[in-house]
Enzyme design. Sequence first.
Site, PDB file in Angstrom:
ATOM      1  CB  SER A  69      -0.927  -0.005   1.221  1.00 21.47           C
ATOM      2  OG  SER A  69      -1.767   1.123   1.206  1.00 21.47           O
ATOM      3  CG  ASP A 100       0.043  -6.937   0.353  1.00 20.11           C
ATOM      4  OD1 ASP A 100      -0.953  -7.589   0.736  1.00 20.11           O
ATOM      5  OD2 ASP A 100       1.149  -6.976   0.935  1.00 20.11           O
ATOM      6  CG  HIS A 101      -1.668  -5.366   3.957  1.00 22.87           C
ATOM      7  ND1 HIS A 101      -2.522  -5.788   4.954  1.00 22.87           N
ATOM      8  CD2 HIS A 101      -0.757  -6.356   3.812  1.00 22.87           C
ATOM      9  CE1 HIS A 101      -2.145  -6.980   5.381  1.00 22.87           C
ATOM     10  NE2 HIS A 101      -1.079  -7.356   4.701  1.00 22.87           N
ATOM     11  CG  HIS A 107      -1.786 -11.416   4.652  1.00 20.21           C
ATOM     12  ND1 HIS A 107      -1.484 -10.177   4.130  1.00 20.21           N
ATOM     13  CD2 HIS A 107      -2.917 -11.821   4.022  1.00 20.21           C
ATOM     14  CE1 HIS A 107      -2.399  -9.849   3.235  1.00 20.21           C
ATOM     15  NE2 HIS A 107      -3.291 -10.818   3.150  1.00 20.21           N
ATOM     16  N   GLY A 108       1.950 -13.226   5.939  1.00 17.20           N
ATOM     17  CA  GLY A 108       3.074 -13.553   6.818  1.00 17.20           C
ATOM     18  C   GLY A 108       3.621 -14.941   6.552  1.00 17.20           C
ATOM     19  CB  THR A 130       9.766 -10.697   5.504  1.00 17.25           C
ATOM     20  OG1 THR A 130       8.653  -9.981   6.042  1.00 17.25           O
ATOM     21  CG2 THR A 130      11.017 -10.377   6.306  1.00 17.25           C
TER      22      THR A 130
HETATM   23 ZN   LIG Z   1      -0.013  -9.010   4.769  1.00 18.81          ZN
END
Ligand SMILES: [Zn+2]
Length: 275
Positions: free
Chosen positions: A50, A81-82, A202-203, A227
Amino acid sequence: MLVNLAEILALTKDKKAAVPAFNVYNMETVMGVIAAAEEVNSPVILQGYSRLFDSDNGYYLTAIMLAAAKKATVPVCVHLDHGAGLPEVMRALHWGCTGVMLDRSTLPLEENIAASREACELCAHAGVPMEGELGHIGAAKDGVSTEHTRTDEAVRFVKETGVAALAVLIGTAHGRYKQAPVLNIARIKEISEATGLPLVLHGGSGVPDDQIQASIDAGIKKINFGTDLCYSFLDEGFATSRELVGIDMFMRGPVEAVKNFALSKMKLLRADTIL
Ligand SMILES: [Zn+2]
């Protein structure tokens, strides 16, 4: 080929596999991901965070993602995303994204539903399916939430908003975990069966492989990796000789590192068996 969020997730119907979604930041990360997808014939989601949609970064990045998607031999969705709010959603639609996420998960349920429904209707006018989030998936550095998305609330959220995919809070967080997370596989299965909708994890960076595969068997259809893709690119960049002055030559190693990272996740998600 360029496809939208609903189309790419529909490819996983009746398959024990999920579509990987990689957060990309520049031409080189896009090139690494697409090279991997074409090598193993995997559908893939390219997504931009975002924050990038609050500046010209998103303008340039979306153009690069779209160029790659249109040229690719595999189905590719270009996704926000987000998305923090309507300004980011509007820019994503204007710049050509074929998937949009609105994340108002920090709001109380009623307000999250209202905001998500509004954005969903807006996206529908542009023919773009939306991902919503119910249960706030926070940062791993703050500790992983032990509260998980409730099934009854998920059913209501899906019915009242019209989202095409739902991100759920079931034991993951963003960033590097202090200790390996433990996913609530039973809850994923319950929400999947109750809503009939593709669920999003997510993550994904740092979740043990066996739990990733168990989550897919339970109904997860899209898994985000942000990440670890960044680290694959950055670590290789820092290890690259300063003698390489031509930036395209300097970037060869980092592009290859991103490609290898993406390949490993495509195989883990059995995405190479989808098409
Ligand atoms: Zn996320």
